[in-house]
Scaffold this motif. Structure first.
Motif, short mmCIF file in Angstrom:
data_model
loop_
_atom_site.label_atom_id
_atom_site.label_comp_id
_atom_site.label_asym_id
_atom_site.label_seq_id
_atom_site.Cartn_x
_atom_site.Cartn_y
_atom_site.Cartn_z
N GLN A 65 -4.23 -11.49 -16.00
CA GLN A 65 -2.80 -11.03 -16.19
C GLN A 65 -2.29 -9.88 -15.69
O GLN A 65 -1.14 -9.79 -15.20
CB GLN A 65 -2.29 -11.37 -17.62
N GLN A 66 -3.04 -8.83 -15.83
CA GLN A 66 -2.83 -7.37 -15.63
C GLN A 66 -2.55 -7.29 -14.18
O GLN A 66 -1.78 -6.47 -13.65
CB GLN A 66 -4.05 -6.39 -15.80
N VAL A 67 -3.33 -8.00 -13.27
CA VAL A 67 -3.02 -7.94 -11.67
C VAL A 67 -1.98 -8.91 -11.36
O VAL A 67 -1.26 -8.51 -10.50
CB VAL A 67 -4.45 -8.57 -11.09
N CYS A 88 1.60 -7.73 -11.34
CA CYS A 88 2.01 -6.52 -10.31
C CYS A 88 2.99 -7.27 -9.41
O CYS A 88 2.73 -8.60 -9.09
CB CYS A 88 0.84 -6.08 -9.68
N PRO A 89 3.91 -6.71 -9.10
CA PRO A 89 4.94 -7.17 -7.95
C PRO A 89 4.24 -7.67 -6.71
O PRO A 89 3.31 -7.03 -6.23
CB PRO A 89 6.07 -5.98 -7.77
N ALA A 90 4.72 -8.62 -6.16
CA ALA A 90 4.00 -9.16 -4.87
C ALA A 90 4.04 -8.00 -3.89
O ALA A 90 3.29 -8.05 -2.91
CB ALA A 90 4.68 -10.38 -4.65
N THR A 91 5.18 -7.31 -3.63
CA THR A 91 5.37 -6.37 -2.82
C THR A 91 5.09 -4.83 -3.49
O THR A 91 5.88 -4.54 -4.46
CB THR A 91 6.79 -6.29 -2.06
N LEU A 92 4.10 -4.41 -2.92
CA LEU A 92 3.77 -3.05 -3.37
C LEU A 92 4.12 -2.24 -2.26
O LEU A 92 3.74 -2.09 -1.33
CB LEU A 92 2.37 -3.21 -3.89
N ASP A 93 4.43 -0.90 -2.98
CA ASP A 93 4.35 0.43 -1.89
C ASP A 93 2.87 0.92 -2.26
O ASP A 93 2.03 0.70 -3.29
CB ASP A 93 5.37 1.18 -2.38
N ALA A 94 2.57 2.21 -1.46
CA ALA A 94 1.19 2.64 -1.37
C ALA A 94 1.06 3.50 -2.88
O ALA A 94 -0.15 3.22 -3.59
CB ALA A 94 1.16 3.87 -0.60
N ALA A 95 2.15 3.71 -3.55
CA ALA A 95 1.89 4.40 -5.00
C ALA A 95 1.56 3.29 -6.12
O ALA A 95 0.48 3.45 -7.01
CB ALA A 95 3.01 5.26 -5.55
N ASP A 96 2.40 2.27 -5.95
CA ASP A 96 2.01 0.98 -6.78
C ASP A 96 0.60 0.49 -6.55
O ASP A 96 -0.28 0.08 -7.61
CB ASP A 96 2.92 -0.27 -6.60
N ALA A 139 -6.47 8.20 -1.05
CA ALA A 139 -5.36 7.46 -0.54
C ALA A 139 -5.84 5.88 -0.19
O ALA A 139 -6.89 5.66 0.09
CB ALA A 139 -5.06 8.09 0.95
N ILE A 140 -5.05 5.19 -0.42
CA ILE A 140 -5.28 3.47 -0.21
C ILE A 140 -5.25 3.17 1.11
O ILE A 140 -4.28 3.62 2.09
CB ILE A 140 -3.87 2.76 -1.05
N ASP A 141 -6.25 2.53 1.43
CA ASP A 141 -6.57 2.10 2.88
C ASP A 141 -6.02 0.72 3.04
O ASP A 141 -6.19 -0.18 2.21
CB ASP A 141 -8.00 2.06 3.37
N GLY A 142 -5.37 0.57 4.33
CA GLY A 142 -5.02 -0.84 4.23
C GLY A 142 -3.65 -1.35 3.82
O GLY A 142 -2.95 -0.40 3.14
N ASP A 143 -3.52 -2.76 3.69
CA ASP A 143 -1.93 -3.13 3.34
C ASP A 143 -2.00 -3.38 1.84
O ASP A 143 -2.94 -3.92 1.29
CB ASP A 143 -1.85 -4.50 3.97
N PRO A 144 -1.13 -2.72 1.20
CA PRO A 144 -1.08 -2.71 -0.34
C PRO A 144 -0.73 -4.32 -0.77
O PRO A 144 -1.48 -4.65 -1.82
CB PRO A 144 0.28 -2.15 -0.84
N ALA A 145 -0.28 -5.40 0.06
CA ALA A 145 -0.11 -6.58 -0.60
C ALA A 145 -1.69 -7.22 -0.22
O ALA A 145 -2.02 -8.06 -1.31
CB ALA A 145 0.76 -7.42 0.27
N GLU A 146 -2.44 -6.94 0.55
CA GLU A 146 -3.75 -7.53 0.77
C GLU A 146 -4.73 -6.80 -0.31
O GLU A 146 -5.35 -7.68 -0.90
CB GLU A 146 -4.16 -7.21 2.21
N LEU A 147 -4.47 -5.53 -0.76
CA LEU A 147 -4.99 -5.19 -1.87
C LEU A 147 -4.76 -5.99 -3.21
O LEU A 147 -5.59 -6.24 -3.92
CB LEU A 147 -4.77 -3.69 -2.06
N ARG A 148 -3.48 -6.22 -3.39
CA ARG A 148 -3.14 -6.95 -4.81
C ARG A 148 -3.88 -8.68 -4.46
O ARG A 148 -4.67 -8.95 -5.71
CB ARG A 148 -1.81 -7.25 -4.63
N TRP A 149 -4.15 -8.93 -3.30
CA TRP A 149 -4.52 -10.32 -3.29
C TRP A 149 -6.02 -10.15 -3.53
O TRP A 149 -6.71 -11.01 -4.05
CB TRP A 149 -4.43 -11.21 -1.78
N PHE A 150 -6.73 -9.06 -3.16
CA PHE A 150 -8.18 -8.86 -3.12
C PHE A 150 -8.54 -8.80 -4.81
O PHE A 150 -9.28 -9.25 -5.07
CB PHE A 150 -8.65 -7.41 -2.53
#
Length: 226
Positions: free
Chosen positions: A138-140, A143-151, A188-199
């Motif tokens: 639920q925690q993940v 999270c919004p489907a569209t994330l910026d780097a900070a999110d 710093a976050i590497d890669g696409d934030p949206a892919e990070l959420r999926w991961f």
């Protein structure tokens, strides 16, 4: 050795001397077996007092990078023989290291972080309750489907903190506390934030289904590193 080092701002003098010497040792400007320059010269180089230099040298002694000799010049030791307390300095100075040896050490550190994450996932797989697994998902998922780097950074930090907690391994929890103190939100976050959420969503779903999340984690990080 670089003689044109800019003195640190007032209030950061101790860090300037400590980190400057660390970088010179890791980058090979001060080689194993070589004597450290005199305190007076180091004080001039870093724009600090001799007492501050002495404190920095003793801190490097504590992590196994310098041998302090009473009545004689301090000697540089082989960085490969330093202990794990060198991690903090390595993280603080990583972006200023340039030598091939230091680059290899940073690669080793990145690999170690991946191995540590495997341990966290394995502990969570063994010890987390069904309710804790559901809460993680639920925690993940919220999270919004569209994330910026900070999110994305906040999601990553929250995910691993939660994984560490539900894994119930006190040693892993202690180590996580050290990583959090050392990195101080500098990663710093590497890669696409949206892919990070999926991961992280996939990892959470596998944990909830009591599937082993390690193969998916390994396949993902190996693809990213390739």
């Amino acid at each position: 050795m670089d003689e044109s080092i800019t003195p640190a701002p007032r209030g950061h003098a101790a860090d300037a001397a400590l980190e400057g010497l660390f970088i010179e040792i890791l980058d090979g400007q001060l080689a194993p077996g070589e004597s450290l320059p005199a305190e007076r010269l180091l004080a001039e180089r870093y724009g600090v007092s001799r007492i501050t230099v002495r404190q920095a040298v003793h801190k490097l002694k504590d992590v196994g990078l310098v041998e302090v000799r009473q009545g004689g010049a301090s000697r540089v030791l082989d960085p490969a023989r330093a202990d794990a307390r060198v991690f903090e300095l390595l993280l603080r100075c990583a972006d200023r290291l340039q030598s091939d040896a230091a680059t290899r050490l940073l690669r080793d550190l990145a690999e170690y972080q991946q191995l540590y994450a495997i341990g966290l996932l394995e502990a969570a797989s063994r010890h987390a309750t069904d309710a804790e697994r559901e809460h993680l998902l639920q925690q993940v998922d919220t999270c919004p489907a569209t994330l910026d780097a900070a999110d994305a950074q906040r999601l990553e930090d929250a995910f691993w903190r939660r994984i560490t907690a539900i894994g119930r391994n006190r040693i892993l929890q202690m180590e996580m506390a050290l990583w959090q103190r050392w990195t101080d939100d500098q990663d710093a976050i590497d890669g696409d934030p949206a892919e990070l959420r999926w991961f992280y969503l996939t990892l959470a779903r596998q944990l909830l289904a009591r599937q082993d999340p390690v193969p998916f984690y390994l396949a993902s990080v190996r693809t990213t590193s390739a």
